[in-house]
Design an enzyme around this catalytic site. Structure first.
Site, PDB file in Angstrom:
ATOM      1  N   LYS A  13       0.831  -1.224   0.000  1.00 24.04           N
ATOM      2  CA  LYS A  13       0.000   0.000   0.000  1.00 24.04           C
ATOM      3  C   LYS A  13       0.855   1.259   0.000  1.00 24.04           C
ATOM      4  O   LYS A  13       0.618   2.174  -0.763  1.00 24.04           O
ATOM      5  CB  LYS A  13      -0.874   0.071   1.263  1.00 24.04           C
ATOM      6  CG  LYS A  13      -1.988  -0.907   1.360  1.00 24.04           C
ATOM      7  CD  LYS A  13      -2.918  -0.568   2.516  1.00 24.04           C
ATOM      8  CE  LYS A  13      -2.253  -0.455   3.872  1.00 24.04           C
ATOM      9  NZ  LYS A  13      -1.745  -1.698   4.439  1.00 24.04           N
ATOM     10  N   ARG A  87      -8.985   1.276   9.509  1.00 25.71           N
ATOM     11  CA  ARG A  87      -8.562  -0.097   9.789  1.00 25.71           C
ATOM     12  C   ARG A  87      -9.571  -0.829  10.649  1.00 25.71           C
ATOM     13  O   ARG A  87      -9.352  -1.986  10.992  1.00 25.71           O
ATOM     14  CB  ARG A  87      -7.224  -0.083  10.531  1.00 25.71           C
ATOM     15  CG  ARG A  87      -5.993  -0.264   9.636  1.00 25.71           C
ATOM     16  CD  ARG A  87      -4.796  -0.127  10.553  1.00 25.71           C
ATOM     17  NE  ARG A  87      -3.604  -0.751  10.111  1.00 25.71           N
ATOM     18  CZ  ARG A  87      -2.582  -0.102   9.540  1.00 25.71           C
ATOM     19  NH1 ARG A  87      -2.675   1.169   9.294  1.00 25.71           N
ATOM     20  NH2 ARG A  87      -1.473  -0.744   9.228  1.00 25.71           N
ATOM     21  N   ARG A 126      11.871  -5.028   4.826  1.00 19.75           N
ATOM     22  CA  ARG A 126      11.482  -3.685   4.379  1.00 19.75           C
ATOM     23  C   ARG A 126      12.408  -2.661   5.036  1.00 19.75           C
ATOM     24  O   ARG A 126      12.762  -2.771   6.206  1.00 19.75           O
ATOM     25  CB  ARG A 126      10.034  -3.460   4.819  1.00 19.75           C
ATOM     26  CG  ARG A 126       9.488  -2.110   4.506  1.00 19.75           C
ATOM     27  CD  ARG A 126       8.003  -2.128   4.416  1.00 19.75           C
ATOM     28  NE  ARG A 126       7.313  -2.517   5.646  1.00 19.75           N
ATOM     29  CZ  ARG A 126       5.999  -2.506   5.765  1.00 19.75           C
ATOM     30  NH1 ARG A 126       5.241  -2.154   4.755  1.00 19.75           N
ATOM     31  NH2 ARG A 126       5.422  -2.871   6.895  1.00 19.75           N
ATOM     32  N   ARG A 159      11.734  -0.950  10.203  1.00 17.76           N
ATOM     33  CA  ARG A 159      10.703  -0.534  11.148  1.00 17.76           C
ATOM     34  C   ARG A 159      10.733  -1.452  12.358  1.00 17.76           C
ATOM     35  O   ARG A 159      10.876  -2.662  12.224  1.00 17.76           O
ATOM     36  CB  ARG A 159       9.325  -0.618  10.475  1.00 17.76           C
ATOM     37  CG  ARG A 159       9.014   0.596   9.660  1.00 17.76           C
ATOM     38  CD  ARG A 159       7.735   0.468   8.899  1.00 17.76           C
ATOM     39  NE  ARG A 159       6.613  -0.073   9.659  1.00 17.76           N
ATOM     40  CZ  ARG A 159       5.361  -0.062   9.216  1.00 17.76           C
ATOM     41  NH1 ARG A 159       5.082   0.475   8.049  1.00 17.76           N
ATOM     42  NH2 ARG A 159       4.394  -0.587   9.926  1.00 17.76           N
ATOM     43  N   ARG A 170       0.284  -8.673  13.289  1.00 21.87           N
ATOM     44  CA  ARG A 170      -0.431  -7.605  12.564  1.00 21.87           C
ATOM     45  C   ARG A 170      -1.338  -8.196  11.487  1.00 21.87           C
ATOM     46  O   ARG A 170      -2.422  -7.674  11.216  1.00 21.87           O
ATOM     47  CB  ARG A 170       0.567  -6.613  11.946  1.00 21.87           C
ATOM     48  CG  ARG A 170       1.117  -5.649  12.996  1.00 21.87           C
ATOM     49  CD  ARG A 170       2.409  -4.995  12.586  1.00 21.87           C
ATOM     50  NE  ARG A 170       2.348  -4.344  11.308  1.00 21.87           N
ATOM     51  CZ  ARG A 170       3.401  -4.198  10.490  1.00 21.87           C
ATOM     52  NH1 ARG A 170       4.578  -4.669  10.824  1.00 21.87           N
ATOM     53  NH2 ARG A 170       3.262  -3.588   9.352  1.00 21.87           N
TER      54      ARG A 170
HETATM   55  P1  AMP Z   1       1.377   1.238   8.885  1.00 18.97           P
HETATM   56  O1  AMP Z   1       2.549   2.115   8.599  1.00 18.97           O
HETATM   57  O2  AMP Z   1       0.137   1.659   8.144  1.00 18.97           O
HETATM   58  O3  AMP Z   1       1.672  -0.233   8.754  1.00 18.97           O
HETATM   59  O4  AMP Z   1       1.020   1.485  10.433  1.00 18.97           O
HETATM   60  C1  AMP Z   1       1.948   1.140  11.458  1.00 18.97           C
HETATM   61  C2  AMP Z   1       1.202   0.937  12.760  1.00 18.97           C
HETATM   62  O5  AMP Z   1       0.556   2.183  13.150  1.00 18.97           O
HETATM   63  C3  AMP Z   1       0.080  -0.087  12.713  1.00 18.97           C
HETATM   64  O6  AMP Z   1       0.539  -1.420  12.875  1.00 18.97           O
HETATM   65  C4  AMP Z   1      -0.783   0.374  13.881  1.00 18.97           C
HETATM   66  O7  AMP Z   1      -0.204   0.000  15.118  1.00 18.97           O
HETATM   67  C5  AMP Z   1      -0.690   1.897  13.769  1.00 18.97           C
HETATM   68  N1  AMP Z   1      -1.769   2.419  12.902  1.00 18.97           N
HETATM   69  C6  AMP Z   1      -1.640   2.968  11.660  1.00 18.97           C
HETATM   70  N2  AMP Z   1      -2.833   3.302  11.162  1.00 18.97           N
HETATM   71  C7  AMP Z   1      -3.757   2.941  12.106  1.00 18.97           C
HETATM   72  C8  AMP Z   1      -5.174   2.979  12.165  1.00 18.97           C
HETATM   73  N3  AMP Z   1      -5.907   3.431  11.137  1.00 18.97           N
HETATM   74  N4  AMP Z   1      -5.774   2.522  13.292  1.00 18.97           N
HETATM   75  C9  AMP Z   1      -5.045   2.064  14.328  1.00 18.97           C
HETATM   76  N5  AMP Z   1      -3.723   1.947  14.328  1.00 18.97           N
HETATM   77  C10 AMP Z   1      -3.067   2.388  13.224  1.00 18.97           C
END
Ligand code: AMP
Length: 213
Positions: A13, A87, A126, A159, A170
């Protein structure tokens, strides 16, 4: 154009969102990036979010909805590619309400479909540039100079939440809590599915083909 990108962690994404937003001349808004910036700045929100993020759990809806609503009401967000939000079904409802209020309805929600067995390998390995947000992969998309961003020469990082066990967790969270969001957008008649296996440029072309033949 106002788009939501949906898909499991590691589906690509983030990699897709940047060139897509560029092509559509709209901002790329990623809640994960917003949280990481708060963590880096050691704000109260960042300290709270980090407790959830480091364990691979979702940050609570009320905090996330407020942060997203604030960003989406900024003047440059009349169009956007939204990445990593919503989410949960609760977030999908909150987003819908915020966009009705802002008179900025969604054009489409796009699912980047990648089977589970490809996910862990993609997410582990990554590399992220903390400076400009560019994403690389040790095997699939290595930088020209090991550990250095091709674009801004920043020092690349992995990360903290990309360890195999956290990625598996996740992914489980995605199936249990996020995948019902697909039904929400299907019900609204705006869900579009794209096969996310393949190189990032092919996936981008498939997405663009919805609008530009
Ligand atoms: P991402 O970079 O989108 O993979 O987000 C990294 C982490 O941030 C996720 O694993 C969640 O812990 C948190 N996070 C990001 N977006 C959301 C969301 N919409 N709702 C809740 N937690 C989020």
């Amino acid at each position: 154009m106002r788009l939501v990108l949906l898909g499991p962690p590691g589906s690509g994404k983030g990699t897709l969102a940047k060139p897509l937003a560029q092509r559509l001349a709209v901002p790329h808004i990623a809640t994960g990036d917003l949280f990481r910036a708060e963590i880096e700045a050691e704000t109260e929100l960042g300290i709270l979010a980090n407790e959830y993020i480091s364990n691979g759990n979702l940050v609570p809806d009320d905090v996330t909805n407020e942060m997203a609503r604030h960003r989406l009401s900024e003047p440059d967000a009349s169009g956007f590619v939204l990445d990593g939000y919503p989410r949960t079904v609760d977030q999908a409802h909150a987003l819908h309400a915020a966009l009705v209020e802002l008179q900025r309805p969604l054009d489409a929600a796009i699912l980047i479909d990648v089977p589970d067995d490809k996910i862990v390998a993609r997410a582990v390995g990554r590399l992220l540039c903390p400076n400009c947000g560019a994403i690389y992969h040790l095997v699939n998309k290595p930088p020209q100079v090991a550990g250095i961003c091709d674009i801004c020469r920043g020092v690349l990082k992995t990360r903290d939440d990309d360890t195999p066990s956290t990625v598996r967790h996740r992914l489980a969270v995605y199936h249990r809590i996020t995948s019902p969001v697909l039904g929400f957008y299907e019900g609204q008649g705006i869900l579009k599915k794209v096969d996310g296996v393949g190189n990032p440029d092919e996936v981008l072309q498939k997405v663009l083909a919805f609008w530009f033949k």
